[in-house]
Design an enzyme around this catalytic site. Structure first.
Site, short mmCIF file in Angstrom:
data_model
loop_
_atom_site.label_atom_id
_atom_site.label_comp_id
_atom_site.label_asym_id
_atom_site.label_seq_id
_atom_site.Cartn_x
_atom_site.Cartn_y
_atom_site.Cartn_z
CG ASP A 125 -9.80 -3.57 7.68
OD1 ASP A 125 -9.17 -3.47 8.84
OD2 ASP A 125 -10.47 -4.21 7.43
CB ALA A 136 -0.89 -0.05 1.21
#
Lengths: 521, 498
Positions: B360, B343
């Site tokens: 998350d 990410a």
């Protein structure tokens, strides 16, 4: 306890013997297991070799070999000899002051000196120097450079360049612990010694004598007349862990044992820094990142693969012979290691008391990461009681959460024994020998390391850095070089007695400023 | 007397069926696609039985001794088949090969049993009686096994112990046969010793089933492991207990199918429902597709980009029959774009802004994961946020890891975001914390999508109230060069453990 200081680096070169390979898989049982996917990873070939360490041309210089004569002569006000951080910083200063009539001569194919770098398909990696401590407010020149390079913006350090957590770990008693100060198995006595040592350092820091650059604070000191190991004994420190730690610091920063390092220099290492931010500053290619940025600005001044082999007085000028050109210069900034100057020039003083530490660095390419016990991989990874210094992970500043592959830079200062003898070993042993020695060292902490490494590239640095031996601070030779009045100016970090980025930059800039002043600029 | 002769027939039939069921079940648990797994396992098993029946013609003499040794072999191979398969899945790349090899071996051995038994019995009964009785008991045993397996064995004993139990039954049949046909057999000390040895081995196996499964990670998990895989990035384990499926990543619980709706409704709706007409949504982590399932309830959302590191994870949740039903096939929805990437670098290298971002990630259990909870990460995230946009961050438990939770809040603040911390009770997790962060002020939603199981509009403001034992505590922000969060987290949870 009297020899406690020497215990840290007990493993000499001779104790790290290559180990015979064991365990062989026959073709048949390999195939059998491969069929059902059970085959263990087999021992694999590791490739690599020695990186260009320039000792060929260097030794030609020492041996006064015949160099081809120049085909042209060029008048130029200033020649900088040596493209390490000192030389590049001199160039940076001249250029910044609007002075453009100079060249920089670099013997290697790549400039950068100890801040050279390499790159492969995985990452860029350093060949030697790999960090700069976050400079304090008084280290103005370093801050100026970092502002220019975008590392420091509006008083805030770019957090991509501050070393990520976890910074350091130590392999001790069979597992990795966080931090380099040995904690596993430490006694109350150890902790008390560390704490008292910390108090001493705070007091030294408060004196203002230990500054970076060192020139600004240094004054004649009793502490320069004994070794840091002797000082520890004198102060009645007894912790074996503390002696290991100080010895490690000396080997790591100065390439010297604590018993050979001036107490002043040993204390300077700890007392000179009071960072405003948790650092250090680091990049995948180490200080090669700075070299890269400087070279991008200064490229057109730099002549790589061009070794100055003779400096001769020609009237008021100096004639510098390098490659096919004789440069007729008003001033020469000698930024290469100072001991080389006497091989080039009859005017340069011989400096037999300057001691240089031989080093070896290796870039180890891993196409899979080894298993380890304890704390996860840090930036700097040290094995307790190893003769080497451990390894730094080139991919540490990656934003990824997961790495499959990496490059580790392995450091080994050959501190034990006479430097000249170690320099001979450095050249005598072949790559296979060093490869085996490096793997044997890493294997203590990473038993499966041999199955992870695909190549090992080794750089041998015969004169990697000046060594701040006892008495260096007040040595007449050092003073003479700093204050040399002719048009040959010295600029290497060895004027400071130790090789750190800040000193190299400071000496380079000082030389540039003096040249500019004498040229009336 | 006939009953004593025929009960073993029923028993060996039951054993044979149990091994087949275990192989089929394990294959569908571990590899997914149960129709394919069951069909191929049953097919190859029946075929192997045929091979065994055919081979029985080559056994001429010493029928009882051969029968007993075959029973003992089935006892061992079948009894440990389940453990072997779990271990094979956990530790080798050759799971399928081992699976079908086991199915074939057991099939051949089981195929030998009935023909041999009939030949042993043929002198005692008339042929029509013999066929009728043997086959009757054979089918009765199969019925009993097929009913026992799902109702009693799997829930009570688990796969490993069920197999071992039936291995012991095979060994008992061996002993029983030696007793029954003692005249035909004669004194066979070696065979008797072997039977006792096999029975003892299985006994040890039964007692040590825990140990065996421990090697396959089972001991970490309270329930039966139905799927376990070491992907390139993590160890992914699914467990099942009745209708409760749990996902563990590196032994950390990610969700329980019984209450995950509480977690995912609370994660998505307080933020997303407050934005009128959010169009572009980014989900970081959350490869289970459960947050995406909630986001898809908003017709205004045009595109959902899901960035999860692990392709095995997103593939599993796209294709596994049970798991893709749980996320309502969210990952294969045309509005959803699945990207397998890390990410932080992905955000760093991509431009584009989003109206709603769900963060998350797994808890900050290591410095590598801790990078995803730093000021640097949140500052980068803020640059990908539209002016009215919202970020929601899963923030560990404000009750069990109080300082960690408030450290995450502080880190978001330091990154220049407004923060709105809230929490929710998820039975399998306990009290769980989230943080909404934004550039513009946030107001709780006026309405929620229809059909939520947990959240209602008037409950949302309640979530933002923290009782005394979860109120803010002082915490430093988490920075790349000084990851205090990883240390807070370790200390917080260590205190809980004591």
């Amino acid at each position: 306890m009297s020899r406690a200081a020497d215990t840290g680096a007990r493993g000499s070169l001779e104790t790290v013997r290559p180990r015979a390979r064991t365990g062989r898989w026959t073709r048949r049982n390999f195939l059998g297991f491969a069929l059902i996917g059970l085959a263990p990873k087999t021992q694999r070939a590791i490739i690599g070799g020695f990186a260009d360490d320039g000792h060929g041309p260097g030794h030609a210089l020492r041996d006064h070999s015949q160099f081809p004569s120049a085909r042209r002569t060029m008048k130029i006000p200033v020649v900088i000899v040596g493209g390490g951080i000192a030389g590049l910083s001199a160039a940076w200063r001249l250029d910044k002051r609007g002075f453009r009539d100079f060249v920089l001569l670099e013997m290697h194919g790549q400039a950068g000196g100890n801040a050279r770098w390499g790159e492969n398909e995985i990452t860029a990696y350093p060949w030697a120097a790999h960090y700069v401590p976050v400079p304090g407010k008084t280290t103005a020149l370093v801050r100026e450079l970092f502002e220019e390079l975008g590392v420091l913006r509006n008083g805030v350090w770019d957090d991509r360049y501050l070393c990520f957590s976890p910074q350091e770990r130590l392999f001790l008693h069979g597992r990795w612990q966080e931090g380099i100060e040995p904690a596993v198995g430490s006694t109350a006595r150890d902790r008390e010694d560390f704490s008292r040592f910390g108090d001493c350092i705070r007091q030294f820091r408060a004196t203002g004598e230990f500054t970076i650059p060192m020139d600004l604070g240094a004054k004649p000191s009793q502490l320069d007349r004994l070794s840091i190991a002797a000082w520890l004994r004198q102060e009645r420190f007894t912790s074996r862990y503390l002696y290991w730690y100080i010895n490690y610091a000396c080997r790591d920063d100065y390439g010297a044992l604590a018993g050979d390092t001036s107490a002043w220099a040993g204390i300077h290492y700890f007392a000179s820094r009071d960072p405003e931010e948790k650092g250090p500053l680091t990049w995948p290619e180490g200080n090669g990142w700075i070299s890269r940025k400087l070279l991008a600005k200064l490229e057109h001044y730099v002549r790589t693969g061009t070794m100055a082999h003779r400096i001769r007085r020609e009237g008021n000028r100096l004639q510098v012979s390098a490659g096919d050109t004789d440069y007729l210069a008003d001033f020469v900034i000698f930024a290469a290691p100072s001991f080389l100057a006497s091989h080039l020039s009859d005017d340069a003083p011989a400096i037999p008391n300057f001691v240089y530490s031989p080093w070896l660095t290796a870039n180890i390419t891993l196409d899979r990461l080894p298993r380890a016990q304890g704390m996860e991989t840090a930036w700097d990874n040290v094995i307790y009681d190893s003769p080497a210094l451990g390894y730094v992970v080139a991919t540490h500043q990656s934003l990824r959460t997961h790495e499959d592959r990496s490059v580790w830079t392995f450091y080994w200062s050959l501190a034990e024994g006479p430097p000249a003898a170690n320099r001979r070993l450095l050249l005598e042993y072949d790559w296979d020998w060093w490869k085996a020695a490096i793997l044997a060292d890493l294997e203590r902490a990473h038993p499966d390391i041999r199955n992870c490494v695909s190549r090992i590239d080794i750089l041998r640095l015969g004169h990697a850095m000046a060594r701040p031996v006892v008495g260096f601070l007040e040595s007449q030779e050092r003073r003479n070089l700093i204050n040399s009045r002719g048009n040959l100016l010295f600029a290497n970090a060895d004027l400071s007695g130790f090789s750190i980025f800040e000193e190299a930059q400071y000496r380079g800039i000082q030389a540039a400023e003096r040249v500019l002043a004498r040229l009336g600029r | 007397m006939p009953l004593l002769l025929f009960v073993p027939v029923a028993l060996i039939a039951a054993c044979g069926l149990i091994y087949e069921l275990i192989a089929g079940t394990l294959a569908s648990y571990l590899l997914g696609d149960s129709v394919f797994q069951f069909s191929t396992v049953i097919g190859s098993y029946l075929f192997a039985m045929g091979v065994g029946s055919y081979l029985s013609r080559y056994i001429a003499r010493g029928l009882v001794a051969r029968f007993v040794s075959i029973e003992l072999m089935v006892a061992l191979v079948g009894g440990f088949s389940s453990a072997a398969l779990f271990l094979a899945f956990a530790y080798t790349q050759g799971f399928r090969l081992i699976l079908y090899a086991l199915v074939m071996i057991i099939g051949v051995l089981v195929g030998l049993e009935i023909p041999l038994l009939m030949r042993i019995l043929k002198s005692r009964l008339e042929f029509k009686e013999l066929v009728a009785h043997v086959l009757t008991f054979d089918y009765l045993g199969a019925l009993a096994a097929s009913l026992l397996f799902p109702i009693l064995l799997v829930p009570k004993l688990g796969m490993v112990r069920s197999a071992v139990l039936f291995g012991m039954i095979n060994a008992a049949v061996a002993l029983w046969s030696m007793f029954l046909f003692r005249e035909q057999l004669g004194a066979r000390v070696l065979l008797r010793a072997a039977s006792v040895l096999v029975l003892a081995t299985l006994g040890v196996g039964m007692a040590g089933a825990e140990r065996i499964t421990e090697a396959a990670d089972n001991s970490l998990y309270a329930d039966e492991v139905i799927f376990a895989r070491d992907t390139r990035y993590q160890r992914l384990v699914l467990t099942k207990w009745k209708d409760d499926v749990r996902l563990f990543l590196n032994a950390h619980l990610q969700f329980s199918s019984r209450d995950e709706y509480r977690y995912h409704e609370a994660l998505v709706h307080p933020g997303l429902a407050s934005l009128a007409g959010a169009r572009r949504v980014l989900v970081l982590g959350g490869g289970d597709g459960l947050a995406v399932r909630e986001i898809l309830k908003y017709p205004t959302v045009e595109s959902i980009t899901l960035v999860d590191l692990d392709p095995d994870m997103t593939r599993l949740f796209s294709t596994h029959v049970y798991l893709s039903t749980l996320n309502q096939h969210s990952l294969t929805n045309p509005r959803v774009h699945v990207i397998n990437a890390d990410a932080f670098p992905w955000l760093d290298q991509n431009t584009g802004s989003f109206d709603f971002v769900v963060v998350d990630f797994p808890d900050p259990t290591s410095y590598s994961l801790g990078k995803l909870y730093t000021t640097a990460f949140y500052r980068l995230l803020a640059r990908h946020l539209s002016a009215q946009g919202l970020v929601v961050v899963q923030g560990t438990s404000p009750l069990f890891a109080r300082q960690s939770y408030w450290c995450i809040v502080e880190t978001l603040k330091q990154a220049g975001l407004r923060t709105y911390p809230y929490h929710v009770y998820v039975p399998s997790f306990g009290e769980w914390g989230f943080v909404l962060a934004s550039l513009a002020p946030y107001e709780a939603p006026m309405r929620l999508p229809a059909g939520l199981r947990f959240l209602s509009v008037h409950d949302v403001p309640e979530l933002f109230r923290f009782p005394n034992d979860m109120l803010p505590v002082d915490a430093e922000p988490n920075r790349l060069n000084d990851q205090v969060l990883v240390r807070y987290y370790e200390r917080d949870w260590r205190e809980i453990a004591h």
